[in-house]
Every structure is written in C-alpha cells, then in structure tokens.
Design a protein around this motif. Structure first.
Motif, short mmCIF file in Angstrom:
data_model
loop_
_atom_site.label_atom_id
_atom_site.label_comp_id
_atom_site.label_asym_id
_atom_site.label_seq_id
_atom_site.Cartn_x
_atom_site.Cartn_y
_atom_site.Cartn_z
N HIS A 278 3.99 -2.70 -13.31
CA HIS A 278 3.59 -2.04 -14.55
C HIS A 278 3.45 -0.54 -14.37
O HIS A 278 3.12 -0.03 -13.32
CB HIS A 278 2.24 -2.59 -15.01
N ARG A 279 3.68 0.13 -15.47
CA ARG A 279 3.41 1.56 -15.57
C ARG A 279 2.79 1.76 -16.96
O ARG A 279 3.35 2.45 -17.81
CB ARG A 279 4.72 2.35 -15.43
N SER A 280 1.64 1.11 -17.15
CA SER A 280 1.06 1.05 -18.47
C SER A 280 -0.33 1.66 -18.49
O SER A 280 -0.80 2.20 -17.50
CB SER A 280 0.99 -0.41 -18.94
N ARG B 36 0.85 -1.19 0.00
CA ARG B 36 0.00 0.00 0.00
C ARG B 36 0.88 1.24 0.00
O ARG B 36 1.83 1.34 0.78
CB ARG B 36 -0.92 0.00 1.23
N ILE B 37 0.57 2.17 -0.90
CA ILE B 37 1.31 3.44 -0.98
C ILE B 37 0.28 4.56 -0.86
O ILE B 37 -0.35 4.96 -1.84
CB ILE B 37 2.09 3.57 -2.31
N PRO B 38 0.07 5.08 0.34
CA PRO B 38 -0.98 6.07 0.57
C PRO B 38 -0.92 7.30 -0.32
O PRO B 38 -1.96 7.77 -0.80
CB PRO B 38 -0.77 6.44 2.06
N ARG B 39 0.27 7.84 -0.56
CA ARG B 39 0.37 9.09 -1.33
C ARG B 39 -0.26 8.98 -2.71
O ARG B 39 -0.89 9.93 -3.19
CB ARG B 39 1.82 9.55 -1.45
N ILE B 40 -0.11 7.83 -3.36
CA ILE B 40 -0.60 7.70 -4.73
C ILE B 40 -1.77 6.72 -4.84
O ILE B 40 -2.15 6.31 -5.94
CB ILE B 40 0.53 7.30 -5.70
N GLY B 41 -2.35 6.34 -3.70
CA GLY B 41 -3.54 5.52 -3.71
C GLY B 41 -3.36 4.11 -4.22
O GLY B 41 -4.29 3.52 -4.79
N VAL B 42 -2.19 3.52 -4.02
CA VAL B 42 -1.93 2.15 -4.48
C VAL B 42 -2.24 1.15 -3.38
O VAL B 42 -1.86 1.34 -2.22
CB VAL B 42 -0.46 2.00 -4.93
N VAL C 277 10.80 -0.93 -8.71
CA VAL C 277 11.34 -0.77 -10.06
C VAL C 277 10.19 -0.66 -11.06
O VAL C 277 9.23 -1.45 -11.00
CB VAL C 277 12.23 -1.96 -10.46
N THR C 278 10.27 0.30 -11.97
CA THR C 278 9.31 0.39 -13.07
C THR C 278 9.98 1.08 -14.24
O THR C 278 11.09 1.59 -14.13
CB THR C 278 8.04 1.14 -12.64
N CYS C 279 9.30 1.08 -15.39
CA CYS C 279 9.91 1.69 -16.58
C CYS C 279 9.63 3.19 -16.61
O CYS C 279 8.68 3.68 -16.02
CB CYS C 279 9.37 1.03 -17.85
N THR C 280 10.46 3.93 -17.32
CA THR C 280 10.30 5.36 -17.49
C THR C 280 11.05 5.81 -18.74
O THR C 280 12.08 5.21 -19.08
CB THR C 280 10.80 6.13 -16.24
N PRO C 281 10.54 6.78 -19.48
CA PRO C 281 9.23 7.42 -19.35
C PRO C 281 8.10 6.44 -19.69
O PRO C 281 8.33 5.42 -20.33
CB PRO C 281 9.28 8.55 -20.37
N ILE C 282 6.89 6.77 -19.29
CA ILE C 282 5.75 5.91 -19.56
C ILE C 282 5.61 5.70 -21.06
O ILE C 282 5.67 6.63 -21.85
CB ILE C 282 4.45 6.52 -18.99
N ARG C 283 5.45 4.44 -21.47
CA ARG C 283 5.25 3.98 -22.84
C ARG C 283 6.50 4.07 -23.71
O ARG C 283 6.52 3.54 -24.81
CB ARG C 283 4.10 4.75 -23.52
N PHE D 151 2.14 1.35 -10.79
CA PHE D 151 3.26 2.27 -10.57
C PHE D 151 3.23 3.47 -11.51
O PHE D 151 4.25 4.13 -11.71
CB PHE D 151 4.58 1.51 -10.75
N ASN D 152 2.07 3.78 -12.09
CA ASN D 152 1.97 4.92 -13.00
C ASN D 152 2.40 6.23 -12.36
O ASN D 152 3.00 7.08 -13.00
CB ASN D 152 0.53 5.06 -13.51
N ARG D 153 2.10 6.38 -11.07
CA ARG D 153 2.38 7.65 -10.38
C ARG D 153 3.56 7.54 -9.43
O ARG D 153 3.72 8.36 -8.53
CB ARG D 153 1.13 8.11 -9.62
#
Length: 227
Positions: A146-148, A103-109, A205-211, A155-157
């Motif tokens: 994912h950041r998709s 759970r990540i409160p700041r970004i609502g995960v 870990v996630t990808c960046t920039p998105i897409r 992990f989008n945010r």
C-alpha cells in the motif's frame, strides 16, 4: 424549532467531523498494532526453526513443472493498484500466511510479508506475488504494498530510496540483504517487471502518484549477502 436546529447545527458538524477523524485514527492505530504484532509473532517463531519450513532453491535452469519456478504464463495481466481495495480490506480481517519480514532502514519500514497479493493480505502486510521466487532464492522475489493514507502506509516513502540502499528480508533464521539497483515508473500493464531473473533479485511494486495511482513505482534490488 428551526431556530434551535440552527443553533446546534455548528456543534453537530463539529461532532460529525470528530467522529470521522476519530474513526480514521482508530483504523490507523489498529492497523499499526496488528502489523507490529504480526512481525513480533513471526520473529518470535523464528526462534523455533522447526516450525518454519525452508523451501528448496528454485533453479531457473530446471523446468517450472519440477521446481516451481515462475513462468510468464503465471504472471498477472496487470500490476494491480494496491490501494483500490481498501473498502474490501476493511470488511475482511482474515490474515494471510506470513512468510517473512521486510525492513527498509532508510524510510523506517518494518513490516510482515504476507503470501498473496490480494486486498485482504495487504491491509496488514506487504504481499508476495506467489508466482515469483522466495527470499534468497534464485529468481525475482516480488512484493506489492500500500501507499495509502488509511491502511498500510508501508510504501508511502518508497520514492525516497536511492541506489545502494538496503532492503533486508528475514525468513526463519535466515536474513537476506538486497541493495537497491534502480527505481523507475511503469504502466500497470508492464508485468515484465515480475519476470524471472537468473540471479537472486527483489522487486517492490506500489502505485504512483499517491492517491492517483495511474502508474506503478518499481524498486529493483539485487542480493548482496545472506546471514
């Protein structure tokens, strides 16, 4: 005949567009439902601690052969792009073993943690690098997500996190609160971010920039408290 086709062409295009949008929306809703169901089931099972085995602490001072501590030789060659396997994930519905929730409160995960970092695991969960520590243990507990725009947007945010933000991991009846220490970007080959640490830490870990996904966004945290 040609005139009739031209007459209906705009409607056919609109229908095709609606079908494409509807399919993507259905996939998104189905993913959210299944992901929430995984979290619900895990937390429900947590009320029965005998069903969840708590592993022993992995002491980095003990040899990896006897304790299961990660070693550099076990780490992947690159930090894979978690969004590169969406087509495969769509065709694979086998669910991973759930080892906890994040759970990540700041970004609502609020998402389940699956054991493994393969494409199928990351459709409905964030994946745990099996070579790294487990929640609350000494060492580097590393997750990838994912950041998709189609499947898991967990992990989008992630880039919005700031130093001191909380990352709350639940495993069985235990809850572990990590605080963000730093965020930075690396090349896919920079697997040193998964290296063992002497204290209990977490790495996202996630990808960046998105897409585009030419690099990897890294969030590092340290264990603050255990409940």
């Amino acid at each position: 005949m040609l005139k009739k086709l031209k007459k209906f062409a705009p409607w056919l295009l609109i229908l095709s567009g609606c079908m494409i949008i509807g399919s993507a929306l259905f996939q998104r809703i189905e993913t959210i439902w299944r992901q929430n169901e995984l979290v619900r089931r895990y937390e429900q099972n947590a009320d029965h601690p005998d069903e969840i085995e708590e592993p022993p602490d992995r002491d980095p001072e003990v040899s990896s052969a006897s304790s299961g501590t990660q070693t550099d030789s076990e780490l992947p060659a690159t930090l894979q792009n978690p969004d590169s396997g969406e087509k495969q994930a769509k065709e694979t519905v086998k669910l991973p073993e759930i080892i906890g929730t994040l759970r990540i409160p700041r970004i609502g995960v609020r998402v389940a943690i699956g054991e493994g970092s393969d494409d199928a695991s990351m459709r409905y969960t964030v994946g745990h690098f099996t070579q790294t520590a487990l929640p609350g243990q000494k060492g580097n507990f590393a997750l990838i997500g994912h950041r998709s725009y189609r499947y898991g947007q967990f992990f989008n945010r992630l880039d919005e996190l700031k130093k001191g933000d909380e990352l709350i991991v639940k495993r069985g009846k235990s809850s572990y609160t990590y605080t963000v220490a730093e965020t930075f970007v690396v090349e896919p080959e920079d697997t040193w971010v998964l290296n063992p640490t002497p204290d209990a830490t977490i790495t996202l870990v996630t990808c960046t920039p998105i897409r585009i996904a030419t690099h990897r966004l890294i969030v590092k945290g340290i264990l603050k408290e255990k409940d």
